[in-house]
Design a protein around this motif. Structure first.
Motif, mmCIF file in Angstrom:
data_model
loop_
_atom_site.group_PDB
_atom_site.id
_atom_site.type_symbol
_atom_site.label_atom_id
_atom_site.label_comp_id
_atom_site.label_asym_id
_atom_site.label_seq_id
_atom_site.Cartn_x
_atom_site.Cartn_y
_atom_site.Cartn_z
ATOM 1 N N GLU A 103 -30.308 36.702 80.294
ATOM 2 C CA GLU A 103 -29.072 36.613 81.078
ATOM 3 C C GLU A 103 -28.224 35.488 80.500
ATOM 4 O O GLU A 103 -28.720 34.400 80.227
ATOM 5 N N ARG A 104 -26.923 35.775 80.315
ATOM 6 C CA ARG A 104 -26.036 34.733 79.824
ATOM 7 C C ARG A 104 -24.676 34.850 80.506
ATOM 8 O O ARG A 104 -24.287 35.926 80.988
ATOM 9 N N ALA A 121 -28.727 32.065 76.183
ATOM 10 C CA ALA A 121 -29.213 33.059 77.142
ATOM 11 C C ALA A 121 -30.506 32.574 77.790
ATOM 12 O O ALA A 121 -31.334 31.938 77.139
ATOM 13 N N GLN A 127 -28.410 40.557 78.288
ATOM 14 C CA GLN A 127 -28.585 40.548 76.841
ATOM 15 C C GLN A 127 -29.932 41.183 76.521
ATOM 16 O O GLN A 127 -30.960 40.750 77.025
ATOM 17 N N SER A 186 -22.620 39.874 70.882
ATOM 18 C CA SER A 186 -23.602 38.804 71.043
ATOM 19 C C SER A 186 -23.470 37.707 70.003
ATOM 20 O O SER A 186 -24.103 36.659 70.114
#
Length: 640
Positions: A409-410, A419, A449, A482
């Motif tokens: 998770e970011r 992240a 992510q 990303s």
């Protein structure tokens, strides 16, 4: 091109005065109509049924206008921005009063109030209208609210929707005719304060789905004389037909005949189950090679209920579908992707080659269910990597593809923060914050992510079954979002994703198409085009956004829908914006993609220049039309 001011303007003063004109009340009702209808829908008795509650909520709100000048109630209008509008306070009080009256029992020796009778208007004959379904949390909250009295539901709604303090709620309830306002507040305290859920589509009577009424009952209510006449006409027509030829339905069986394929689709034993390693040797890498996972894949009763509800959703089932997604039953036995317990619900996820279907029911009861559909035809490895399992308490859980090795998770608004790893258990992620469930100002945008081999992808929850994939780069050859540079491009524009909720979005690409020095030498502004493409092909949304140095958010300079700009078929864009310098001077700033050789502005601003950038002095509020020329001689108009 319609240019827009970036500088903020002060809000107009709120109307004041002890007496409310009809025009003032009408303006308040029109401006806040969705809020007022939502309030009425929540207060109306659940026993009316969802369809009648929707129609009644609209009828009560539309009848809330006073007939002439009326003294404004000495009660707060709304604690977050409407406290100075007596017109809003007046119409809200009338909506609340009539919604409470609608829940009163009928008396034998008294005429019923108008609000206690079925509304004459609005009506849609032959259809039932009801709000789109939410998740398991919204379903559970709706069930809890149904156990409250009308005044208690009103207290909960005033706290949640209007953000009123208890003293203000007490005043509003008393003014609406509630005898025991303190008792209503105390009763409302028994329900958890999940006020954010009240903003969901579950409780929105302005965003509706349509289903037919009871077709069998309507058929049975035809008069016997009409049925006999129809039978005579049919018999006469059959007698007059020749021995050969097709009827109107050709070789189709009668409507009441059972179809073997449809019957097979209801049999849990015939569900397609893919082996866990099938994806490794398959020529396809999409949802068709997902294995069946979850702790209830052997629960035949749960699977049977899910299939039956998919084929024949009842009145209590909350059905939702992304735009362009059919919601009919499967043509044959679908594929089982998941069956298990997710937070407070039992969830089944099925795939029929075109759609993902998610069935959810509360695990602590047998009443109420939700059925959601998302179109996923043409999904490849990148788009078939994640499905939403459930949402609860502002969080979302995902089921990942078998080829996803890692999840995290970011925050898209903090590109340098990295992240945070998420635990994966049999493909199910730990819960992460969902921006689709958040209300209020946008201060963060959390995304998922996932790592697939050597690729890392970002996906965002937009309130649907399948999250949208985020990319960055020139249309036609974008990369994953990303990377460090792509994350910096997305940072100021993350909050613009909120405009794409529930639109059937497949992927969103951010393209930094130009950079423009500001005329006061304060730095260079970035021009970024974000394009959201959908699963259905049409309905693509394009935003040209402008970001000045030091600003936290980008500003939307132009937007369009169903255009080829910023896409693989037409990787060009032209947009402009009015910008105010720190010295107070106004300018028209325009930019096109790098292949633009000249730009001309006409209308409220007149000027031209060579190259892909244009800076022209302008007046505040001016509007201009833009036209550019590309290297190949083609013309490009301003995005609009």
């Amino acid at each position: 091109m319609q240019s827009q001011d970036v500088a903020q303007r002060p809000a107009p003063p709120s109307p004041a005065g002890p007496v409310v004109d009809v025009e003032q009340a009408e303006a308040a009702l029109v401006e806040h109509y969705p809020r007022l209808v939502r309030l009425a829908y929540l207060v109306l008795p659940p026993g009316l049924g969802r369809s009648r509650r929707v129609v009644t909520a609209h009828a009560l709100t539309q009848r809330a206008l006073p007939r002439n000048r009326t003294p404004a109630p000495v009660i707060p209008a709304q604690s977050t921005g409407r406290h100075g509008d007596p017109g809003y306070a007046l119409v809200r009080l009338q909506v609340l009063r009539t919604a409470l009256e609608a829940g009163l029992p009928l008396k034998r020796k008294a005429w019923p109030k108008r609000s206690q009778l079925p509304p004459v208007l609005p009506q849609v004959w032959g259809l039932k209208l009801f709000p789109r379904s939410g998740g398991a949390d919204e379903l559970a909250l709706d069930q809890r609210l149904s156990t409250l009295s009308g005044p208690a539901r009103a207290a909960y709604a005033l706290r949640g929707i209007e953000r009123l303090a208890d003293d203000d709620v007490r005043e509003v309830l008393t003014a609406a005719g509630v005898a025991d306002a303190d008792g209503a507040l105390l009763e409302a305290d028994g329900i958890p304060a999940q006020y954010g859920l009240l903003d969901s589509p579950e409780f929105d009577p302005c965003s509706l789905q349509a289903r037919p009424t009871d077709l069998m009952r309507r058929r049975q209510h035809l008069k016997a004389a009409l049925a006999a006449g129809a039978a005579l006409l049919v018999c006469g027509a059959l007698l007059g037909l020749p021995g050969e030829g097709w009827g109107p339905d050709g070789a189709a069986a009668p409507p009441y005949a059972r179809n073997p394929s449809a019957q097979a689709a209801l049999d849990p034993a015939k569900l397609t189950r893919v082996p866990a390693t099938a994806w490794r040797g398959s020529a396809r890498t999409d949802f068709s090679v997902w294995p069946a996972r979850g702790d209830r894949t052997g629960d035949t009763a749960l699977l049977r209920r899910a299939l039956a509800v998919w084929a024949r959703p009842g009145e209590t089932v909350q059905v939702s579908a992304t735009p362009g997604t059919p919601s009919g039953g499967p043509a044959g036995p679908p594929q089982l992707l998941y069956a298990g317990t997710v937070d407070a619900a039992r969830v089944v996820i099925l795939y029929d080659g075109l759609r993902i279907a998610r069935y959810a029911e509360p695990k602590d009861g047998t009443q109420g269910a939700a059925l959601d559909f998302a179109r996923v035809d043409g999904a490849g490895r990148a788009e078939a990597g994640v499905v939403v399992l459930g949402r609860a308490d502002g969080n979302v859980r995902y089921l990942t593809a078998p080829w996803v090795a890692k999840a995290g998770e970011r925050d898209l608004m903090k590109p340098g923060s990295g992240a945070m790893d998420l635990t994966l258990t049999d493909g199910v992620t730990a819960p992460l914050a969902s921006p689709a469930l958040r209300s209020g100002p946008c201060t963060s945008w959390n995304v998922l992510q996932v790592t697939d081999g050597s690729r890392t992808r970002l996906l965002t929850d937009l309130g649907e079954l399948v999250p949208a994939r985020l990319t960055a780069g020139r249309p036609g050859s974008p990369g994953e979002a990303s990377g460090a540079e792509a994350l910096r491009v997305w940072q100021p524009f993350a909050c613009s994703l909120g405009t794409l909720r529930s639109a059937g979005v497949r992927n969103v690409n951010a393209w930094a198409f130009n950079e423009q020095p500001l005329p006061d030498a304060s730095g260079a502004a970035a021009w970024v085009c974000t394009r959201a493409d959908t699963w259905r092909g049409g309905g693509a949304r394009v935003l040209a956004q402008f970001h000045t140095p030091g600003g936290r958010y980008g500003a939307v300079a132009a937007k369009a829908e169903n255009v080829a700009a910023c896409g693989a078929r037409d990787p060009h864009v032209l947009a402009g914006v009015l910008w105010k310098s720190e010295a107070g001077d106004w300018y028209l700033l325009a930019a096109g993609s790098r292949e633009t050789t000249s730009i001309r502005a006409t209308g409220g601003v007149d000027g031209s220049g060579q190259g892909s950038l244009l800076t022209v002095p302008a007046e505040q509020g001016a509007r201009a039309e833009l036209k550019g020329t590309l290297e190949d001689g083609r013309s490009v108009g301003g995005l609009r």
